[in-house]
Design a protein around this motif. Structure first.
Motif, short mmCIF file in Angstrom:
data_model
loop_
_atom_site.label_atom_id
_atom_site.label_comp_id
_atom_site.label_asym_id
_atom_site.label_seq_id
_atom_site.Cartn_x
_atom_site.Cartn_y
_atom_site.Cartn_z
N CYS A 4 0.83 -1.21 0.00
CA CYS A 4 0.00 0.00 0.00
C CYS A 4 0.86 1.26 0.00
O CYS A 4 1.79 1.38 0.79
N ILE A 5 0.53 2.15 -0.91
CA ILE A 5 1.18 3.46 -0.91
C ILE A 5 0.11 4.54 -0.72
O ILE A 5 -0.99 4.45 -1.28
N ALA A 6 0.43 5.51 0.12
CA ALA A 6 -0.48 6.64 0.31
C ALA A 6 -0.06 7.77 -0.62
O ALA A 6 1.12 8.10 -0.72
N LEU A 7 -1.03 8.30 -1.31
CA LEU A 7 -0.82 9.45 -2.20
C LEU A 7 -1.40 10.66 -1.47
O LEU A 7 -2.59 10.66 -1.13
N VAL A 8 -0.58 11.64 -1.18
CA VAL A 8 -1.09 12.83 -0.49
C VAL A 8 -1.11 13.99 -1.47
O VAL A 8 -0.08 14.39 -2.00
N LEU A 41 0.15 9.21 8.36
CA LEU A 41 0.22 8.20 7.30
C LEU A 41 1.55 7.44 7.33
O LEU A 41 1.57 6.23 7.17
N THR A 42 2.66 8.16 7.53
CA THR A 42 3.95 7.46 7.52
C THR A 42 4.09 6.55 8.74
O THR A 42 4.81 5.57 8.70
N GLU A 43 3.40 6.90 9.83
CA GLU A 43 3.51 6.08 11.03
C GLU A 43 2.64 4.82 10.95
O GLU A 43 2.78 3.93 11.78
N HIS A 44 1.71 4.77 10.00
CA HIS A 44 0.77 3.64 9.99
C HIS A 44 1.45 2.37 9.49
O HIS A 44 2.07 2.36 8.43
N PRO A 45 1.33 1.28 10.25
CA PRO A 45 2.07 0.05 9.90
C PRO A 45 1.65 -0.58 8.58
O PRO A 45 2.42 -1.33 8.00
N GLU A 46 0.44 -0.29 8.10
CA GLU A 46 0.00 -0.93 6.85
C GLU A 46 0.33 -0.11 5.61
O GLU A 46 -0.01 -0.49 4.50
N ILE A 47 0.97 1.05 5.82
CA ILE A 47 1.35 1.89 4.68
C ILE A 47 2.85 1.76 4.45
O ILE A 47 3.64 2.00 5.36
N ASP A 48 3.22 1.36 3.23
CA ASP A 48 4.63 1.07 2.95
C ASP A 48 5.37 2.26 2.37
O ASP A 48 6.60 2.28 2.35
N GLY A 49 4.65 3.23 1.85
CA GLY A 49 5.31 4.38 1.26
C GLY A 49 4.32 5.51 1.11
O GLY A 49 3.11 5.30 1.13
N LEU A 50 4.85 6.73 1.01
CA LEU A 50 3.97 7.89 0.86
C LEU A 50 4.50 8.75 -0.28
O LEU A 50 5.65 9.18 -0.26
N ARG A 51 3.66 8.96 -1.29
CA ARG A 51 4.02 9.80 -2.43
C ARG A 51 3.29 11.14 -2.34
O ARG A 51 2.06 11.19 -2.47
N PRO A 52 4.01 12.22 -2.11
CA PRO A 52 3.35 13.53 -2.11
C PRO A 52 3.20 14.06 -3.54
O PRO A 52 4.07 13.84 -4.38
N VAL A 53 2.09 14.74 -3.79
CA VAL A 53 1.88 15.44 -5.06
C VAL A 53 1.77 16.91 -4.71
O VAL A 53 0.88 17.31 -3.96
N TYR A 54 2.70 17.71 -5.22
CA TYR A 54 2.74 19.11 -4.79
C TYR A 54 2.81 20.05 -5.99
O TYR A 54 2.88 19.61 -7.14
N HIS A 55 2.78 21.35 -5.71
CA HIS A 55 3.03 22.34 -6.75
C HIS A 55 4.50 22.72 -6.64
O HIS A 55 4.96 23.07 -5.55
#
Ligand code: MG
Length: 384
Positions: A4-8, A41-55
């Protein structure tokens, strides 16, 4: 395959907000709004990575907001939220996560339980949206007059993070690109995917207006509690040619004896942080009988204590350390020590105090048998 990856999504420029600084980078209880979400999100054990989408114009704000956090390199968003999500999803091509969670960077109060609920529902449904039932009576109004009362039964307010199977939502976003749909569940619906509803949270607000920001401040500050923790540690001198204090190697004609690197200052600080949440002491978490901690860098202990504070819903306000010894001299290393701790704890330098004192030749520190350290930590913790 990545689970699982979180997209922020934080590419919005916040025109509705008026101010120069986009809302996701505004200060909320001492940290940028988005940082609260990134931490959860980064602390959650079921999330393996976090991809930020920014300007890209916000690169500096983003770097400051994500300092010290385990997030992937940000990618540039597009003209609309929907396009930003599409770009973010495309950037995960190589990672090929099984699942994605898509979250608005302007929702700082996402919590671990909601993330877990959303992911659990993904076992059954291809799409999941956390939402709150509408409780107020709904009116449609034109020109200041009610034209209609809208039946509220079955109406929900959609929140994020919304969860999807990556391949499904990627295909849906490709297919329905350019439609300016306001959330990803809507894109999934267009594609005919079943979207399950799970409980959102009343606190999981999106910061859109100045009033939202004030409300969020009340929720954290006014509604929260200040906690203080105290730590104290001593290590004796032994043979060697340097001591490590506050994560900084200080040349000296002796060393500190201990199972780990004997960083007496970080040990005191670790205990202080643990004390703020009643989480025992450093020995409970890292027993000196455990070979894993032999000669280990004490940063590991401090990072762990800080992660427990975050998991408990806490935000560190400040930390303050006093090192008690005749020698070595601490003054020349103080700035580096402060920077080191600020980096480890993702704080600014003015939230970190490092001081030193002698005991005028009295006692064990006066006889130069070892070094003592005291630390105090203050956190702000949400009322639960
Ligand atoms: Mg110790």
């Amino acid at each position: 395959m990545t689970r699982c990856i979180a997209l922020v999504v934080a590419a919005g420029r916040g025109h509705r907000f008026g101010g120069a600084l986009p809302k996701q980078y505004r200060d909320l209880a001492g940290q940028p709004v988005i940082r609260h979400a990134l931490i959860a999100l980064t602390e959650h054990p079921e999330i393996d990575g976090l991809r930020p989408v920014y300007h890209p114009d916000d690169a500096e704000y983003f770097a400051a907001a994500a300092a010290g956090l385990a997030v992937m390199d940000p990618v540039a968003g597009g003209e609309t939220r929907q396009e930003s999500v599409l770009f973010g999803l495309r950037s995960l091509d190589a990672a090929m996560p099984e699942r994605v969670l898509i979250h608005d960077g302007a929702r700082p109060f996402v919590d671990a339980e909601m993330i877990s609920r959303t992911l659990a529902a993904l076992d059954e449904a291809p799409g999941v949206v956390p939402a709150m039932p509408v409780r107020d009576t709904l009116k449609r109004a034109d020109f200041g007059y009610v034209s209609e009362t809208v039946e509220r039964h079955g109406l929900w307010r959609a929140q994020t993070p919304q969860g999807f199977r990556y391949a499904d939502i990627m295909a849906a976003h490709q297919q329905f690109a350019g439609q300016a749909l306001t959330d990803d569940a809507a894109v999934a619906e267009r594609a005919g995917l079943a979207v399950a509803v799970v409980d959102g949270a009343e606190d999981n607000i999106k910061i859109t207006t100045e009033d939202d920001l004030k409300r969020a401040e009340r929720m954290i500050g006014g509604g929260g509690t200040t906690r203080t923790g105290l730590g104290y540690d001593v290590h004796r001198f032994g043979p060697g040619n340097g001591v490590r204090l506050c994560g900084v190697d200080v040349p000296f004609d002796q060393a500190l004896a201990g199972h780990s690197d004997a960083d007496v200052a970080l040990h005191a600080l670790t205990d202080a942080l643990l004390g703020t949440i009643g989480a025992g002491d450093i020995g409970d978490h890292f027993p000196p009988t455990d070979e894993r901690w032999r000669d280990v860098n004490s940063e590991v202990f401090l990072r762990h204590a800080a992660s427990l504070v975050v998991a408990a819903g806490g935000v560190i306000n400040n930390v303050d350390i006093t090192i008690i010894c005749e020698r070595p001299r601490i003054g020349p290393h103080r700035t580096v020590m402060i920077d080191r701790i600020a980096t480890i704890l993702s704080l600014s330098a003015d939230q970190v105090g490092v001081k030193a004192t002698t005991t005028e030749g009295l006692g064990f520190t006066g006889r130069q048998e070892g070094i003592a350290a005291q630390a105090v930590a203050t956190i702000q913790i949400a009322n639960r």
